[in-house]
Design an enzyme around this catalytic site. Structure first.
Site, PDB file in Angstrom:
ATOM      1  N   ARG A  99       0.846  -1.182   0.000  1.00 46.00           N
ATOM      2  CA  ARG A  99       0.000   0.000   0.000  1.00 46.00           C
ATOM      3  C   ARG A  99       0.878   1.226   0.000  1.00 46.00           C
ATOM      4  O   ARG A  99       1.739   1.384   0.858  1.00 46.00           O
ATOM      5  CB  ARG A  99      -0.897   0.002   1.252  1.00 46.00           C
ATOM      6  CG  ARG A  99      -2.243   0.659   1.021  1.00 46.00           C
ATOM      7  CD  ARG A  99      -2.778   1.233   2.307  1.00 46.00           C
ATOM      8  NE  ARG A  99      -2.135   2.503   2.566  1.00 46.00           N
ATOM      9  CZ  ARG A  99      -1.961   3.039   3.764  1.00 46.00           C
ATOM     10  NH1 ARG A  99      -2.357   2.425   4.839  1.00 46.00           N
ATOM     11  NH2 ARG A  99      -1.368   4.213   3.897  1.00 46.00           N
ATOM     12  N   HIS A 143      -2.506  11.049   1.000  1.00 44.18           N
ATOM     13  CA  HIS A 143      -2.005  10.825   2.350  1.00 44.18           C
ATOM     14  C   HIS A 143      -1.494  12.156   2.913  1.00 44.18           C
ATOM     15  O   HIS A 143      -0.297  12.363   3.063  1.00 44.18           O
ATOM     16  CB  HIS A 143      -0.910   9.741   2.335  1.00 44.18           C
ATOM     17  CG  HIS A 143      -0.634   9.147   3.679  1.00 44.18           C
ATOM     18  ND1 HIS A 143      -0.924   7.841   4.001  1.00 44.18           N
ATOM     19  CD2 HIS A 143      -0.110   9.691   4.800  1.00 44.18           C
ATOM     20  CE1 HIS A 143      -0.574   7.590   5.259  1.00 44.18           C
ATOM     21  NE2 HIS A 143      -0.078   8.702   5.765  1.00 44.18           N
ATOM     22  N   GLU A 189      -6.945   8.719   6.835  1.00 39.50           N
ATOM     23  CA  GLU A 189      -7.306   9.308   8.128  1.00 39.50           C
ATOM     24  C   GLU A 189      -7.917  10.708   8.046  1.00 39.50           C
ATOM     25  O   GLU A 189      -7.394  11.652   8.666  1.00 39.50           O
ATOM     26  CB  GLU A 189      -6.071   9.344   9.035  1.00 39.50           C
ATOM     27  CG  GLU A 189      -5.489   7.976   9.309  1.00 39.50           C
ATOM     28  CD  GLU A 189      -4.333   8.010  10.326  1.00 39.50           C
ATOM     29  OE1 GLU A 189      -3.807   9.101  10.607  1.00 39.50           O
ATOM     30  OE2 GLU A 189      -3.980   6.933  10.842  1.00 39.50           O
ATOM     31  N   ASN A 331      -6.814   2.295  10.323  1.00 37.74           N
ATOM     32  CA  ASN A 331      -5.482   2.282  10.917  1.00 37.74           C
ATOM     33  C   ASN A 331      -5.684   2.084  12.408  1.00 37.74           C
ATOM     34  O   ASN A 331      -6.547   2.725  13.010  1.00 37.74           O
ATOM     35  CB  ASN A 331      -4.753   3.601  10.677  1.00 37.74           C
ATOM     36  CG  ASN A 331      -4.446   3.822   9.208  1.00 37.74           C
ATOM     37  OD1 ASN A 331      -4.637   2.927   8.380  1.00 37.74           O
ATOM     38  ND2 ASN A 331      -3.977   5.005   8.877  1.00 37.74           N
ATOM     39  N   TYR A 333      -3.506   1.331  16.181  1.00 39.99           N
ATOM     40  CA  TYR A 333      -2.218   1.195  16.849  1.00 39.99           C
ATOM     41  C   TYR A 333      -2.311   0.770  18.309  1.00 39.99           C
ATOM     42  O   TYR A 333      -1.495   0.016  18.783  1.00 39.99           O
ATOM     43  CB  TYR A 333      -1.417   2.500  16.751  1.00 39.99           C
ATOM     44  CG  TYR A 333      -0.914   2.742  15.348  1.00 39.99           C
ATOM     45  CD1 TYR A 333       0.277   2.174  14.921  1.00 39.99           C
ATOM     46  CD2 TYR A 333      -1.643   3.489  14.439  1.00 39.99           C
ATOM     47  CE1 TYR A 333       0.740   2.364  13.630  1.00 39.99           C
ATOM     48  CE2 TYR A 333      -1.190   3.685  13.141  1.00 39.99           C
ATOM     49  CZ  TYR A 333       0.005   3.123  12.742  1.00 39.99           C
ATOM     50  OH  TYR A 333       0.450   3.307  11.467  1.00 39.99           O
ATOM     51  N   GLU A 402      -3.137  -0.025   8.422  1.00 34.03           N
ATOM     52  CA  GLU A 402      -1.911   0.285   9.174  1.00 34.03           C
ATOM     53  C   GLU A 402      -2.026  -0.314  10.557  1.00 34.03           C
ATOM     54  O   GLU A 402      -3.034  -0.126  11.238  1.00 34.03           O
ATOM     55  CB  GLU A 402      -1.708   1.804   9.351  1.00 34.03           C
ATOM     56  CG  GLU A 402      -1.284   2.538   8.119  1.00 34.03           C
ATOM     57  CD  GLU A 402      -1.009   4.025   8.388  1.00 34.03           C
ATOM     58  OE1 GLU A 402      -0.807   4.403   9.555  1.00 34.03           O
ATOM     59  OE2 GLU A 402      -1.014   4.790   7.410  1.00 34.03           O
TER      60      GLU A 402
END
Ligand SMILES: *[C@@H]1O[C@H](CO)[C@@H](O)[C@H](O)[C@H]1NC(C)=O
Ligand SMILES: *[C@@H]1O[C@H](CO)[C@@H](O)[C@H](O)[C@H]1NC(C)=O
Ligand SMILES: *[C@@H]1O[C@H](CO)[C@@H](O)[C@H](O)[C@H]1NC(C)=O
Length: 509
Positions: A99, A143, A189, A331, A333, A402
């Site tokens: 990606r 992005h 995002e 995404n 985390y 992500e």
């Protein structure tokens, strides 16, 4: 019979032994599930002023010294010159998909108008290399790197004029690359862009207003602009999806989705107030983007708390946005603990206008402290998130676009720039298992991408201001040649993808 039964028991025993080591293998995932890794244009390419590329808002922001460590992505990981070797490295690693994002101002330098042939050639080359190696290209159109020309002309995302310019840019991408690209994501995002670019001012173009900014901004309005920017991003996304569906999808057979940062929110306690705060977090942070695209409007709680500062969709716009999504990209985390905070205290985290009353903790509640060097691993949080998305939004294909781990042990300039990132291996291993558990519970997860394939120019450089490192491959940024070296995590991921973790003694049918 007895011998066969005994043999079966032996197989199960061996399998348990093996599963004690890892617990799953690549073959436990659906065959059409993809494992990959990711980068983004400004963070990877460098060559900022080469072959006709014009500045994006990130060049301007970084050159104004806005990064905590005062660096810029002029060279970054030098991907513009090193992509061929990198794609080879991806093939050696066993990546099934890669990606990456397209730099709008490399392809169309002023945001609108003529296509830059050198930029076109670069992305064609990257995609051709991927095709040659049998690696699927998953393309992110945007992005965070808006052409500076459009920021100067009409303040970028704050103007509805962006819709037309972005759609024309997307049209070029579909037309030129769509014969080889099946997975398109419009925006990375948008929720983070709205918050960090227009509320806290930490990301380009760095707009905010007192007392909300976490940095000093010269322009902005934190109470209003985040909502306006998100609204224009949603309208832009929807226009691009319509374009693809009407003009390209029948022929090219790809799909178009959007990407949202989704951290899981646990309530800090089981009080009704905290449970509601955790839900409010999800509505404000992911519902903000996903509710309009699935249901045609913002979450009720946002409309109530934000009031007239939240733009509304007229009838035509509602029809445009509702259903404008083929897949959800997330995404993820870490998890947060969220507690209810009375409005009067003025507590805020993420959203400056105090209409969200919560305080989020990044770490275990007992200490209540954010550890600046790490974030704790909570793979169950990813599983719960994926299940929540299915329960709330329906059976959409979901790509984890992500997931990864930085550690200040591996930051730039650290004396301990170790290749032996066992903590990252553990993290990735556990989170992939979280994804598998979600699949087993009926969530339609279709792919997983490690952030990042190699060390990049990170946009959020962390509390110390040093560039953090997420890469499976280490990049030596002090060396002009930007050499790449495999970390332990790259070798682990590779072994997993090549199914080398599989029991040697057990033949699977
Ligand atoms: C932000 O915009 C709102 C609505 O236009 C206005 O009432 C407010 O004063 C503005 N705030 C700042 C800091 O400019
Ligand atoms: C909240 O309740 C759930 C379910 O009963 C329990 O598993 C969890 O530990 C509780 N959380 C807290 C913070 O007390
Ligand atoms: C350096 O990093 C390795 C790998 O994470 C770790 O085991 C070791 O303790 C670190 N050493 C120091 C001095 O921080």
């Amino acid at each position: 019979m007895a011998a066969a039964a005994l043999f079966c028991v032996l197989l199960m025993f061996l399998s348990v032994l093996q599963h004690g080591v890892l617990g799953y293998t690549r073959s436990d995932f659906p065959r059409d599930f993809v494992f990959g890794s990711a980068t983004s244009a400004y963070q990877y390419e460098g060559a900022a002023a080469e072959d006709g590329r014009m500045p994006s808002i990130w060049d301007t922001f970084a050159h104004a010294g806005k990064m905590k460590d005062k660096t810029a992505g002029d060279v970054a990981a030098d991907g513009y010159h090193k992509y061929e070797g990198d794609v080879e490295l991806m093939a050696e690693t066993g990546l099934e998909a890669y990606r990456f994002s397209i730099s709008w101002s490399r392809l169309i330098p002023n945001g609108r108008g003529a296509v830059n042939q050198e930029g076109l050639k670069y992305y064609n080359n990257v995609i051709d290399e991927l095709v040659k190696q049998g690696i699927r290209a998953h393309v992110m159109l945007y992005h965070m790197d808006l052409p500076q020309a459009l920021e100067d002309e009409y303040d970028g995302w704050l103007s509805p004029r962006i819709v037309e310019d972005f759609t024309a840019y997307a049209d070029v991408c579909f037309r030129e690359f769509g014969d080889r690209v099946l997975h398109w994501t419009t925006l990375a995002e948008p929720n983070v862009v709205a918050l960090a670019s227009y509320d806290t001012g930490e990301l380009a173009p760095g707009r905010c207003s007192d007392p909300f900014g976490r940095t000093k901004c010269t322009v902005g309005n934190s109470s209003v602009e985040p909502y306006v920017a998100a609204h224009n991003m949603l309208l832009t996304h929807a226009a691009v999806v319509r374009l693809y569906r009407e003009k390209y999808q029948a022929l090219q057979k790809g799909i178009v989705g959007i990407n949202v940062l989704c951290l899981w929110s646990n309530p800090l306690t089981n009080s009704t107030a905290d449970l509601q705060a955790a839900q409010r977090y999800r509505d404000f942070v992911y519902g903000w983007i996903l509710n309009p695209l699935v249901f045609g409007d913002y979450p009720q709680i946002m409309k109530k708390n934000v009031g007239s500062r939240l733009p509304s969709f007229n009838k035509v716009q509602t029809e445009l946005v509702k259903g404008a999504i083929d897949f959800i990209g997330i995404n993820h985390y870490y998890s947060l603990y969220v507690n209810d905070v009375p409005l009067a205290e003025g507590a805020r985290d993420f959203i400056a206008d105090r209409s969200v009353c919560y305080r989020a903790y990044k770490t275990d509640p007992p200490t209540g402290q954010n550890d600046p060097t790490q974030y704790p691993s909570d793979p169950q949080g990813l599983q719960l998130l994926l299940e929540y998305l299915k329960d709330t939004y329906g059976y959409f294909p979901i790509y984890v676009q992500e997931n990864g781990k930085y550690s200040f042990l591996y930051r730039k300039g650290s004396t301990n720039d170790s290749l032996d990132d066992t903590d990252r291996v553990d993290y990735i291993k556990d989170y992939i298992e979280g994804v598998l558990n979600a699949i087993r519970n009926g969530v339609n997860v279709r792919g997983y991408f490690v952030w990042s394939f190699m060390d990049l120019f990170e946009l959020l450089s962390g509390p110390s201001g040093d560039q953090t490192r997420y890469g499976l491959y280490r990049v030596d940024f002090d060396d002009d040649a930007r050499p790449r070296r495999a970390r332990r995590s790259a070798r682990w991921y590779s072994d997993f993808l090549m199914n080398k973790q599989e029991p040697v003694l057990i033949a699977r049918q």
